[in-house]
Design a protein around this motif. Structure first.
Motif, mmCIF file in Angstrom:
data_model
loop_
_atom_site.group_PDB
_atom_site.id
_atom_site.type_symbol
_atom_site.label_atom_id
_atom_site.label_comp_id
_atom_site.label_asym_id
_atom_site.label_seq_id
_atom_site.Cartn_x
_atom_site.Cartn_y
_atom_site.Cartn_z
ATOM 1 N N PRO A 74 0.810 -1.234 0.000
ATOM 2 C CA PRO A 74 0.000 0.000 0.000
ATOM 3 C C PRO A 74 0.843 1.284 0.000
ATOM 4 C CG PRO A 74 -0.631 -1.444 1.817
ATOM 5 C CD PRO A 74 0.518 -2.098 1.150
ATOM 6 N N LEU A 110 3.200 1.976 -1.718
ATOM 7 C CA LEU A 110 3.569 2.339 -3.092
ATOM 8 C C LEU A 110 2.350 2.664 -3.956
ATOM 9 C CD1 LEU A 110 6.287 -0.418 -3.743
ATOM 10 C CD2 LEU A 110 6.642 1.968 -3.086
ATOM 11 N N CYS A 111 1.157 2.482 -3.392
ATOM 12 C CA CYS A 111 -0.066 2.685 -4.187
ATOM 13 C C CYS A 111 -0.347 4.180 -4.309
ATOM 14 C CB CYS A 111 -1.242 1.978 -3.516
ATOM 15 S SG CYS A 111 -2.804 2.226 -4.387
ATOM 16 N N THR A 112 -0.598 4.633 -5.556
ATOM 17 C CA THR A 112 -0.890 6.046 -5.805
ATOM 18 C C THR A 112 -2.390 6.313 -5.853
ATOM 19 O OG1 THR A 112 -0.998 5.804 -8.201
ATOM 20 C CG2 THR A 112 1.183 6.195 -7.245
ATOM 21 N N GLY A 113 -3.189 5.234 -5.768
ATOM 22 C CA GLY A 113 -4.637 5.392 -5.784
ATOM 23 C C GLY A 113 -5.253 5.524 -7.163
ATOM 24 N N PHE A 115 -10.969 12.575 -9.587
ATOM 25 C CA PHE A 115 -11.796 11.373 -9.665
ATOM 26 C C PHE A 115 -13.250 11.649 -10.018
ATOM 27 C CE2 PHE A 115 -8.042 10.065 -7.543
ATOM 28 C CZ PHE A 115 -7.887 8.713 -7.832
ATOM 29 N N LYS A 125 4.313 11.550 -0.218
ATOM 30 C CA LYS A 125 4.054 10.471 -1.177
ATOM 31 C C LYS A 125 3.639 11.112 -2.499
ATOM 32 C CE LYS A 125 1.209 6.223 -1.320
ATOM 33 N NZ LYS A 125 0.022 5.550 -0.749
ATOM 34 N N MET A 126 3.948 10.439 -3.599
ATOM 35 C CA MET A 126 3.440 10.891 -4.900
ATOM 36 C C MET A 126 2.150 10.118 -5.175
ATOM 37 S SD MET A 126 5.587 13.194 -5.850
ATOM 38 C CE MET A 126 5.322 13.540 -7.598
ATOM 39 N N ILE A 127 1.114 10.823 -5.575
ATOM 40 C CA ILE A 127 -0.171 10.165 -5.822
ATOM 41 C C ILE A 127 -0.712 10.532 -7.204
ATOM 42 C CG2 ILE A 127 -0.846 9.783 -3.429
ATOM 43 C CD1 ILE A 127 -2.359 12.421 -3.539
ATOM 44 N N ALA A 128 -1.813 9.865 -7.580
ATOM 45 C CA ALA A 128 -2.294 9.960 -8.957
ATOM 46 C C ALA A 128 -3.738 10.413 -9.027
ATOM 47 C CB ALA A 128 -2.165 8.592 -9.629
ATOM 48 N N CYS A 129 -4.101 10.921 -10.183
ATOM 49 C CA CYS A 129 -5.509 11.099 -10.536
ATOM 50 C C CYS A 129 -6.064 9.742 -10.966
ATOM 51 C CB CYS A 129 -5.654 12.056 -11.713
ATOM 52 S SG CYS A 129 -5.238 13.774 -11.353
ATOM 53 N N HIS A 178 1.478 9.526 -11.920
ATOM 54 C CA HIS A 178 1.434 10.015 -10.532
ATOM 55 C C HIS A 178 2.370 11.186 -10.252
ATOM 56 C CE1 HIS A 178 5.013 7.503 -9.682
ATOM 57 N NE2 HIS A 178 4.381 6.537 -10.314
#
Lengths: 149, 610, 92
Positions: free
Chosen positions: A8, A10-13, B95, B276-280, B286
């Motif tokens: 989790p 490493l999860c970017t969603g 989202f 943290k790097m996150i994404a759409c 990301h």
């Protein structure tokens, strides 16, 4: 034996894993139609991919009134023909890894050894790996933790 | 295939009506920005008050939004802009857009004004207008959390208090940071008493060739991931650009009085604040930072415009400014531009403490600018003046806007001082929504080693390789205009597309590959290449109806008159004659008349599409 | 002759520093400098060279304020030149 392992942190969603699963298994795109679910809350700042851990002693097998679940070569398989859509398995799975869409059960079968979701993850938050003592310890620890929760 | 419903919601009457959309229309504009513009062309009364009930506000998802296609989770919000002089349009990730499609709708067109604060709820094929009681007055994060608390796993696109109070550059927020930021779409929501669009959907989008799309998207994913640029975007994100522009001497600093600023805002400094790097949704790249100050970002734009441009050189402070803009629902580009503008006017003595309500405006004062943002949001004191943006020019003793960094009344979006890169300058001058890099920034201009024959193949013509020359620069701008518009119709992210980034990213053949596998259509590249020019011309016609004349296609006065003072870009400015000649060539290439108007036959053709 | 190199991300990590001062032989070309840096800093190789061993398209260079185009790789450097290395990237 190979299993899906989840990381989790490493999860970017992004949910691309779930989109791929929904398209592969159901021919449509919507991450809700998938056997892998990315739980996420951007306001609370977390992402967590949830997928069947293929427990050795699964609750779904135990509770299914139709005996629609069997274990084949270490993989928990759901038989759509036998299923009546009661959703008891989904309700009782300690990992919340069985998804439903109406009376349809969406349960990971590792795509017969070639899981589609893993191919689309670009951060290795989900990996399909040959089991090792360390990985198995990790998987079992998670199963036990969820079952005792 | 891929078709979802289109609703017209009349907030005055409280009615919802679904309208039919022909396949001919879909193949002319596809979706997103393109179809939004078609409906504005047909439904917007020229001269309508942008903050009145006659303005038409459109939430339109991209053609590929919500399906398994790389970085395809985007939508456009369009209306007449209350901020600029022209059409308003803003593209947004997050989202919300896929969820709207899963809820059965690809586009919601909103007219009128609700008698009381409301929100629109869309779930599985139904659209309802609901009371916003309990939600009105909340900031952008609070209200989204409230919707999740009350309605479950919904996605929403909301305005903050700034939108409710008609701050002319209020944005629409989806998630913590994703913004339809530009051109005041949040204020249009506020003017319609519309707090939010909220969606939840269980519908699956059917795909003509599921296995084909799976394999093709996997191939595109590998193609994108194999670029040397992708891992940098995914680990450093746009803050990388700050350092690059700054090394050049092309960072808008203190209202473009300077063009270079502190290395304290380099990406390496930003890294220290990233959790943290996150994404759409649907994004494999990301690029978004979850920062340790409790928000998301910053992008390059924030580092420039609520950093260098207002004289802040402390990364923590800039990130806090970024987070504040995000929570309040204010466009960062406009906020930073207007605050810097007012500060220069104060420094120059054009306004005094009497005008600012006692505030002694000074660059670099974090506490003061944070307070000023809150005052703008609440329309309190001097904040009420600045909430009007460029409409306050006369009040602020700069009646001609000589100190404003705007084009067509829209503050320049990005922090890049375009006096050096001439194609970038022509791009922001001709952009349909005003000064903006997302309409046509021809990034290939900075691929210095791109072989001439490769460039010629891409552009279909020879282009001068000197970035500081206007010679032939109408060609890359025209190319970029077209492909960016196409990308905005598809609902894809420009980050992974050719033209905006590496030539080794997605382009027309890839778009066609995705469209045909998803729909079963047999679209050709040639056919798809007609979409961009159609969108650009449609926007041009809308703008002409709103009064656009050739003199609006121009640049901030400073860019012409003041040579850049620092760094490698030192001495560069825009020559009026060279610019005018480039503009004429651009019109010719676009098939417009020498005065910048669209040919009558073309207007007739575009108005005839139904 | 003395050449100063200013490297931005991601190249500066690969070179171990964003500011290098180098002593190079007279007549050294832009490409020669890059290849010398590759020799000295193996981590820089993947950034600097493409699959064919040519200077990568995404290694952008300016020499004392002048962009280095496709035909400028053979240009000789001169004493005191400042070489800027950066990745061409867009965004906002």
């Amino acid at each position: 034996m190979k299993y899906i392992y989840v990381y989790p942190e490493l999860c970017t969603g992004c949910r691309v894993c779930a989109l791929a699963c929904s398209l592969k298994k159901n021919g449509v795109c919507n991450p809700k139609h998938s056997a892998i679910y990315v739980a996420r809350d951007e306001f609370e700042r977390w992402e967590y991919p949830i997928v069947c851990l293929q427990c050795e002693d699964p609750v779904c097998v135990e509770v299914c009134p139709q005996n629609a679940y069997t274990i084949e070569d270490g993989i928990v398989i759901h038989d759509e023909e036998r299923c009546i859509g009661c959703r008891l398995c989904a309700t009782l799975c300690p990992n919340a890894a069985i998804n439903t869409m109406g009376t349809k059960i969406l349960k990971c079968d590792l795509c017969g050894g070639d899981p589609e979701c893993v191919k689309f993850c670009t951060t290795e938050a989900i990996k399909y790996l040959e089991e090792t003592a360390e990985l198995e310890q990790r998987r079992h620890a998670l199963v036990n933790r969820l079952r005792s929760a | 295939m891929l078709k979802r419903k289109t609703a017209v919601v009349d907030l005055t009457e409280g009615t919802v009506k679904d309208i039919t959309v022909s396949d001919e229309l879909r193949r002319a504009y596809y979706g997103g920005r393109g179809l939004n513009m078609h409906y504005l062309l047909n439904m917007l009364t020229p001269g309508a008050d942008p903050l009145g009930p006659k303005n038409v506000l459109i939430f339109g998802t991209g053609f590929l939004t919500g399906i398994l296609a790389p970085n395809s989770g985007r939508f456009n919000i369009s209306a007449k802009s209350p901020e600029s002089q022209v059409v308003g349009d803003s593209n947004c990730g997050g989202f919300f857009a896929p969820e709207l499609k899963y809820a059965g709708y690809e586009r919601v067109i909103i007219t009128g004004k609700a008698p009381e604060p409301s929100y629109i709820y869309i779930e599985d094929g139904t659209v309802e207008i609901r009371s916003a009681d309990g939600y009105w007055g909340l900031d952008t994060q609070e209200v989204q959390k409230a919707f999740k608390r009350d309605l479950g796993m919904v996605e929403s696109a909301v305005c903050g208090v700034a939108g409710e109070k008609l701050v002319r550059y209020a944005c629409v927020r989806n998630g913590v940071k994703n913004a339809a930021g530009r051109s005041g779409m949040g204020a249009v929501m506020g003017s319609k008493n519309l707090k939010a669009m909220v969606a939840r959907g269980t519908g699956g989008i059917e795909i003509a060739d599921p296995e084909g799309l799976l394999r093709y998207t996997e191939e595109l994913k590998d193609y994108i991931m194999s670029s040397k640029i992708t891992p940098i975007i995914g680990s450093v994100g746009t803050p990388l650009l700050y350092e690059v522009s700054n090394a050049f001497g092309a960072i808008r600093t203190k209202n473009s009085q300077l063009n270079q600023w502190s290395s304290n805002l380099d990406a390496a400094e930003i890294d220290k604040h990233v959790e943290k790097m996150i994404a759409c949704a649907d994004c494999i790249v990301h690029c978004r930072h979850r920062n340790m100050q409790g928000g998301e970002g910053p992008e390059y734009t924030a580092l420039g415009l609520v950093g260098a441009n207002i004289g802040l050189d402390n990364a923590d402070e800039v990130i806090r400014m970024n987070n504040l803009c995000n929570d309040l629902g204010l466009d960062i580009s406009s906020s930073g531009t207007y605050m810097a503008w007012a500060t220069e006017l104060y420094e120059k003595g054009l306004i005094t403490k009497e005008d600012t309500g006692g505030m002694e405006l000074e660059f670099g004062n974090f506490e003061q600018y944070s307070e000023l943002l809150r005052m703008i949001n609440d329309r309190e004191g001097f904040g009420d003046v600045l909430a009007e943006g460029r409409h306050a020019a006369a009040t602020l003793n700069d009646p001609e806007g000589d100190y404003l960094i705007t084009v067509k009344g829209l503050p320049q979006s990005d922090p890049h001082d375009v006096r050096y890169m001439k194609a970038f300058a022509l791009g922001i001058a001709t952009s349909s929504r005003g000064a903006d890099h997302l309409r046509s920034r021809p990034t290939l201009e900075i691929f210095f080693k791109l072989p001439a024959e490769v460039k010629e193949k891409i552009y279909g013509a020879k282009v001068n390789s000197d970035p500081t020359s206007f010679d032939s620069k109408e060609i890359p701008v025209h190319f970029s205009d077209n492909i960016f518009a196409t990308i905005d119709c598809m609902g894809l992210c420009k980050f992974i597309c050719h033209g905006f980034n590496s030539p080794h990213y997605l382009s027309y053949p890839h778009f066609v590959g995705l469209i045909n596998r998803a729909t079963g259509w047999e679209v050709t590249e040639e056919e798809l290449q007609t979409v961009g020019p159609r969108v650009i011309d449609t926007e041009r016609i809308i703008n002409i109806r709103e009064g656009l004349v050739k003199s609006w296609d121009t640049l901030p006065k400073k860019y012409f008159d003041d040579p850049m003072p620092l760094g490698q870009a030192k001495g560069h400015h825009i020559d009026r004659e060279e610019f005018a000649a480039a503009l004429d060539r651009y019109y010719e290439l676009r098939g417009w008349k020498p005065d910048g108007m669209v040919q009558e036959e073309r207007i007739e053709e575009l108005e005839g599409i139904a | 002759m003395r050449i100063s190199v200013k490297a931005l991300r991601p190249f500066k990590e690969a070179l171990g520093s964003g500011d290098l001062e180098l002593e190079r032989p007279e007549g050294e070309t832009v490409e020669g400098l890059i290849r010398a840096l590759v020799e000295e800093h193996p981590a820089f190789r993947d950034h600097a060279l493409d699959a064919n061993g040519d200077i990568d398209l995404t290694l952008n260079m300016m020499v004392s304020g002048r962009p280095v185009g496709e035909n400028d790789l053979d240009d000789p450097l001169k004493d005191g030149d400042e070489v800027l290395l950066f990745m061409p990237l867009s965004g906002g």
